[in-house]
Design an enzyme around this catalytic site. Structure first.
Site, PDB file in Angstrom:
ATOM      1  N   GLY A  81       6.449 -15.863  -0.585  1.00  0.00           N
ATOM      2  CA  GLY A  81       7.435 -15.883   0.486  1.00  0.00           C
ATOM      3  C   GLY A  81       6.732 -15.406   1.734  1.00  0.00           C
ATOM      4  N   HIS A  82       6.434 -16.311   2.642  1.00  0.00           N
ATOM      5  CA  HIS A  82       5.666 -15.972   3.842  1.00  0.00           C
ATOM      6  C   HIS A  82       6.597 -16.008   5.057  1.00  0.00           C
ATOM      7  CE1 HIS A  82       1.618 -17.186   1.784  1.00  0.00           C
ATOM      8  NE2 HIS A  82       2.285 -16.261   1.140  1.00  0.00           N
ATOM      9  N   ASP A  99       2.500  -9.853   0.034  1.00  0.00           N
ATOM     10  CA  ASP A  99       3.421  -9.483   1.124  1.00  0.00           C
ATOM     11  C   ASP A  99       2.766  -8.660   2.222  1.00  0.00           C
ATOM     12  OD1 ASP A  99       5.368 -10.765  -0.373  1.00  0.00           O
ATOM     13  OD2 ASP A  99       5.989  -8.915  -1.370  1.00  0.00           O
ATOM     14  N   LYS A 142       0.729 -12.271   5.514  1.00  0.00           N
ATOM     15  CA  LYS A 142      -0.145 -13.453   5.646  1.00  0.00           C
ATOM     16  C   LYS A 142       0.510 -14.539   6.509  1.00  0.00           C
ATOM     17  CE  LYS A 142      -0.129 -13.689   1.164  1.00  0.00           C
ATOM     18  NZ  LYS A 142       0.481 -12.394   0.759  1.00  0.00           N
ATOM     19  N   GLN A 185       0.033 -14.545  -2.544  1.00  0.00           N
ATOM     20  CA  GLN A 185      -0.084 -13.302  -3.332  1.00  0.00           C
ATOM     21  C   GLN A 185      -1.193 -12.409  -2.745  1.00  0.00           C
ATOM     22  OE1 GLN A 185       0.170 -16.466  -5.535  1.00  0.00           O
ATOM     23  NE2 GLN A 185       2.243 -16.087  -4.865  1.00  0.00           N
TER      24      GLN A 185
HETATM   25  P1  GDP Z   1       3.362 -12.467   3.223  1.00  0.00           P
HETATM   26  O1  GDP Z   1       3.888 -12.856   1.892  1.00  0.00           O
HETATM   27  O2  GDP Z   1       2.000 -11.862   3.140  1.00  0.00           O
HETATM   28  O3  GDP Z   1       3.418 -13.578   4.239  1.00  0.00           O
HETATM   29  O4  GDP Z   1       4.319 -11.303   3.758  1.00  0.00           O
HETATM   30  P2  GDP Z   1       5.929 -11.281   3.677  1.00  0.00           P
HETATM   31  O5  GDP Z   1       6.477 -12.201   4.677  1.00  0.00           O
HETATM   32  O6  GDP Z   1       6.394 -11.437   2.273  1.00  0.00           O
HETATM   33  O7  GDP Z   1       6.221  -9.760   4.025  1.00  0.00           O
HETATM   34  C1  GDP Z   1       5.812  -9.187   5.222  1.00  0.00           C
HETATM   35  C2  GDP Z   1       7.069  -8.629   5.921  1.00  0.00           C
HETATM   36  O8  GDP Z   1       6.681  -7.751   6.944  1.00  0.00           O
HETATM   37  C3  GDP Z   1       7.891  -9.699   6.595  1.00  0.00           C
HETATM   38  O9  GDP Z   1       9.247  -9.311   6.599  1.00  0.00           O
HETATM   39  C4  GDP Z   1       7.326  -9.714   8.015  1.00  0.00           C
HETATM   40  O10 GDP Z   1       8.257 -10.193   8.963  1.00  0.00           O
HETATM   41  C5  GDP Z   1       7.059  -8.265   8.214  1.00  0.00           C
HETATM   42  N1  GDP Z   1       5.942  -7.913   9.103  1.00  0.00           N
HETATM   43  C6  GDP Z   1       4.738  -8.542   9.259  1.00  0.00           C
HETATM   44  N2  GDP Z   1       3.937  -7.838  10.075  1.00  0.00           N
HETATM   45  C7  GDP Z   1       4.640  -6.742  10.433  1.00  0.00           C
HETATM   46  C8  GDP Z   1       4.333  -5.606  11.247  1.00  0.00           C
HETATM   47  O11 GDP Z   1       3.245  -5.443  11.786  1.00  0.00           O
HETATM   48  N3  GDP Z   1       5.315  -4.654  11.386  1.00  0.00           N
HETATM   49  C9  GDP Z   1       6.532  -4.776  10.783  1.00  0.00           C
HETATM   50  N4  GDP Z   1       7.411  -3.796  10.973  1.00  0.00           N
HETATM   51  N5  GDP Z   1       6.843  -5.828  10.018  1.00  0.00           N
HETATM   52  C10 GDP Z   1       5.906  -6.789   9.832  1.00  0.00           C
HETATM   53  P1  IMO Z   2       3.254 -13.601  -1.362  1.00  0.00           P
HETATM   54  O1  IMO Z   2       2.434 -14.858  -1.177  1.00  0.00           O
HETATM   55  C1  IMO Z   2       4.336 -10.206  -3.846  1.00  0.00           C
HETATM   56  C2  IMO Z   2       4.344 -10.854  -8.186  1.00  0.00           C
HETATM   57  C3  IMO Z   2       5.678 -10.820  -8.889  1.00  0.00           C
HETATM   58  C4  IMO Z   2       5.249 -10.327 -10.257  1.00  0.00           C
HETATM   59  C5  IMO Z   2       3.900 -11.014 -10.463  1.00  0.00           C
HETATM   60  C6  IMO Z   2       3.992 -12.310 -11.251  1.00  0.00           C
HETATM   61  O2  IMO Z   2       4.575 -13.647  -0.678  1.00  0.00           O
HETATM   62  O3  IMO Z   2       2.455 -12.398  -1.017  1.00  0.00           O
HETATM   63  P2  IMO Z   2       4.919 -14.755 -10.831  1.00  0.00           P
HETATM   64  O4  IMO Z   2       6.185 -15.240 -10.191  1.00  0.00           O
HETATM   65  O5  IMO Z   2       3.686 -15.207 -10.138  1.00  0.00           O
HETATM   66  O6  IMO Z   2       4.894 -15.024 -12.307  1.00  0.00           O
HETATM   67  O7  IMO Z   2       4.990 -13.136 -10.693  1.00  0.00           O
HETATM   68  O8  IMO Z   2       3.414 -11.293  -9.168  1.00  0.00           O
HETATM   69  N1  IMO Z   2       4.267 -11.821  -7.048  1.00  0.00           N
HETATM   70  C7  IMO Z   2       4.266 -11.457  -5.777  1.00  0.00           C
HETATM   71  N2  IMO Z   2       4.404 -10.240  -5.194  1.00  0.00           N
HETATM   72  N3  IMO Z   2       4.115 -11.308  -3.082  1.00  0.00           N
HETATM   73  C8  IMO Z   2       3.957 -12.519  -3.650  1.00  0.00           C
HETATM   74  O9  IMO Z   2       3.594 -13.598  -2.930  1.00  0.00           O
HETATM   75  C9  IMO Z   2       4.075 -12.642  -5.049  1.00  0.00           C
HETATM   76  N4  IMO Z   2       3.987 -13.678  -5.914  1.00  0.00           N
HETATM   77  C10 IMO Z   2       4.105 -13.156  -7.139  1.00  0.00           C
HETATM   78  O10 IMO Z   2       6.567  -9.935  -8.259  1.00  0.00           O
HETATM   79  O11 IMO Z   2       5.012  -8.945 -10.207  1.00  0.00           O
HETATM   80 MG    MG Z   3       5.577 -12.501   0.686  1.00  0.00          MG
END
Ligand code: GDP
Ligand code: IMO
Ligand code: MG
Length: 424
Positions: free
Chosen positions: A40-41, A13, A16, A224
């Site tokens: 979840g991107h 998270d 990415k 991840q």
């Molecule tokens: P990913 O899994 O690495 O793609 O990241 P996620 O989407 O799960 O989580 C990142 C969260 O932070 C999302 O809600 C984005 O919209 C948000 N986000 C990304 N970059 C920034 C930033 O620079 N500032 C803030 N406030 N939010 C951001």
């Molecule tokens: P992105 O790509 C954050 C965590 C889960 C759990 C562990 C194992 O959005 O960054 P799994 O479902 O793979 O058996 O879960 O890994 N986890 C993540 N945490 N971002 C993710 O993906 C994750 N994918 C799995 O919360 O702790």
């Molecule tokens: Mg994510």
């Protein structure tokens, strides 16, 4: 032409999805190489938010190919939902989305097995997203899995039935109370398989090789983060794939010598969702404020993310394992307003100060050592250029660059595509 990698350096998270979307215009192909719908991107542009789980984050750009590589595990049901949402947003994936025949399928019973395994663990549960990731990779390495290419074969339903039957006896073996209606789950699954079949299946390693020969540029999108890597993460509280640079080689069929830039992405603080050690976790109001201001809720499960200070010991480790060449710092805007900021620069371990990540980072084994920084008050979210950055933010960035010995090339100051500052 080299393949560039974009990898999360923490517990996922990091942002990415946002940065892949920002960088897509520079590439011909965006490729996911591991993980599945546990990811979840999030992408934000034109005032709208989009969350992708299995489909690469380049999908909103016209004339770019998006490839789901052999290392990915696909749940057809979730995949179909993603396709439907994209179609509702006017994105037709038919001509741009390519799927490796060697990617493994997540069956409904894999999801049930995930739930049974987690339930049986009680308090020791991993905190899985329950998307069936672990059981599917177990069948892959156990050589029992079903791959996308199998659904093109006439006898694949026999294979499916045999595996689903085996899974049911495994679920019974766990002896936990898991309620399910398999017939309903299977109807949904086979309907989604029919939709999957309308897409283009390819021998992706050959596709990538040919793309390279033709001089096409490829960006591999990690899922991840490095601390969730099956080998190098905080085992057993990890996911079931190699999230690190090596995973891009096996998950796409590229040679190590074909890798160009390795973009390492991290938050200006740290978050973790699910169970497992987190040395710099904050249980006070500061941690709560980070969670509220940063909207730290899982993009896949909606769970609250645990928040804490930046951990440079862990970050350095992730940079080493991946061979990171450029860094991207996300969510700097979330740190605005704190009087003091802290960065963990070392751990106390068995009465000694160490700066590497030891075998165990459980709170019983290590205590973080912090360096404190003066915070900044300014709102960063409207800034367009690094020349507008407050002095305290520049000090924070320079300190990280010096400690990690890698340049921070992007500073993200908000979720929107446009809130991205390139540093020169
Ligand atoms: P990913 O899994 O690495 O793609 O990241 P996620 O989407 O799960 O989580 C990142 C969260 O932070 C999302 O809600 C984005 O919209 C948000 N986000 C990304 N970059 C920034 C930033 O620079 N500032 C803030 N406030 N939010 C951001
Ligand atoms: P992105 O790509 C954050 C965590 C889960 C759990 C562990 C194992 O959005 O960054 P799994 O479902 O793979 O058996 O879960 O890994 N986890 C993540 N945490 N971002 C993710 O993906 C994750 N994918 C799995 O919360 O702790
Ligand atoms: Mg994510």
């Amino acid at each position: 032409m080299a393949v560039d990698l974009l990898l999360g350096l923490q517990w996922g998270d990091e942002g990415k999805g946002k940065i892949v979307d920002v960088l897509t215009s520079k590439y011909d192909v965006i490729a996911r190489f591991q993980g599945g719908p546990n990811a979840g991107h999030t992408l934000v542009f034109n005032g709208e938010k989009h969350v992708l789980h299995t489909i690469p984050s380049g999908i909103f750009h016209e004339n770019k190919k998006n490839l789901v590589g052999n290392g990915v595990v696909i749940d057809p049901v979730i995949f179909k939902k993603e396709l439907d949402k994209l179609a509702a947003n006017g994105v037709d994936c038919k001509s741009t989305l390519l799927i490796s025949r060697k990617a493994h399928l997540i069956l409904p019973t894999h999801r049930l097995l995930d739930a049974a395994s987690e339930t049986s663990k009680g308090k020791a549960k991993i905190g899985s997203t329950l998307k069936g990731i672990g059981p599917t990779y177990m069948d892959k390495t156990g050589r029992n899995g079903i791959r996308v290419g199998d659904i093109e074969l006439s006898n694949w339903k026999e294979k499916y039935n045999a595996l689903a039957k085996k899974h049911q006896s495994m679920i019974d073996f766990y002896n936990v109370n898991i309620q399910y209606d398999l017939e309903e789950l299977e109807n949904e699954f086979f309907e989604a398989i029919n939709v999957l079949k309308t897409l283009t299946f390819i021998d992706s390693e050959e596709y990538i090789y040919q793309a390279k020969v033709k001089g096409k540029s490829i960006l591999a999108e990690g899922a991840q983060g490095s601390l969730l890597d099956i080998d190098f993460g905080t085992y057993p509280f990890v996911t079931s794939s190699n999230t690190t640079a090596a995973g891009a080689c096996t998950g796409l069929g590229i040679a190590p010598s074909d890798i160009g830039e390795v973009f390492g992405i991290f938050k200006a603080y740290t978050t973790r969702v699910g169970s497992g050690p987190f040395p710099t976790e904050l249980f006070d109001d500061i941690g709560k404020t980070m969670g509220v201001v940063g909207h730290e809720f899982g993009a896949t499960t909606g769970r609250s993310r645990r928040c804490g200070w930046l951990d440079l010991v862990a970050l350095r480790y992730a940079c080493q394992i991946n061979g990171v060449t450029q860094l991207m710092m996300m969510k700097g805007d979330v740190l605005s307003g704190f009087e003091t900021l802290k960065v963990c620069t070392a751990y106390t371990y068995k009465n000694q100060t160490i700066t590497h990540l030891p075998y165990s980072i459980e709170p019983t084994d290590i205590t973080p050592i912090y360096t404190a920084f003066k915070g900044w008050k300014e709102d960063l979210t409207q800034m367009q250029n690094e020349s507008e950055f407050p002095e305290a933010l520049n000090t924070y960035i320079s300190f990280l660059e010096k400690e990690l010995n890698i340049p921070i090339k992007i500073v993200s100051v908000g979720p929107d595509r446009r809130q991205t500052i390139f540093r020169v």
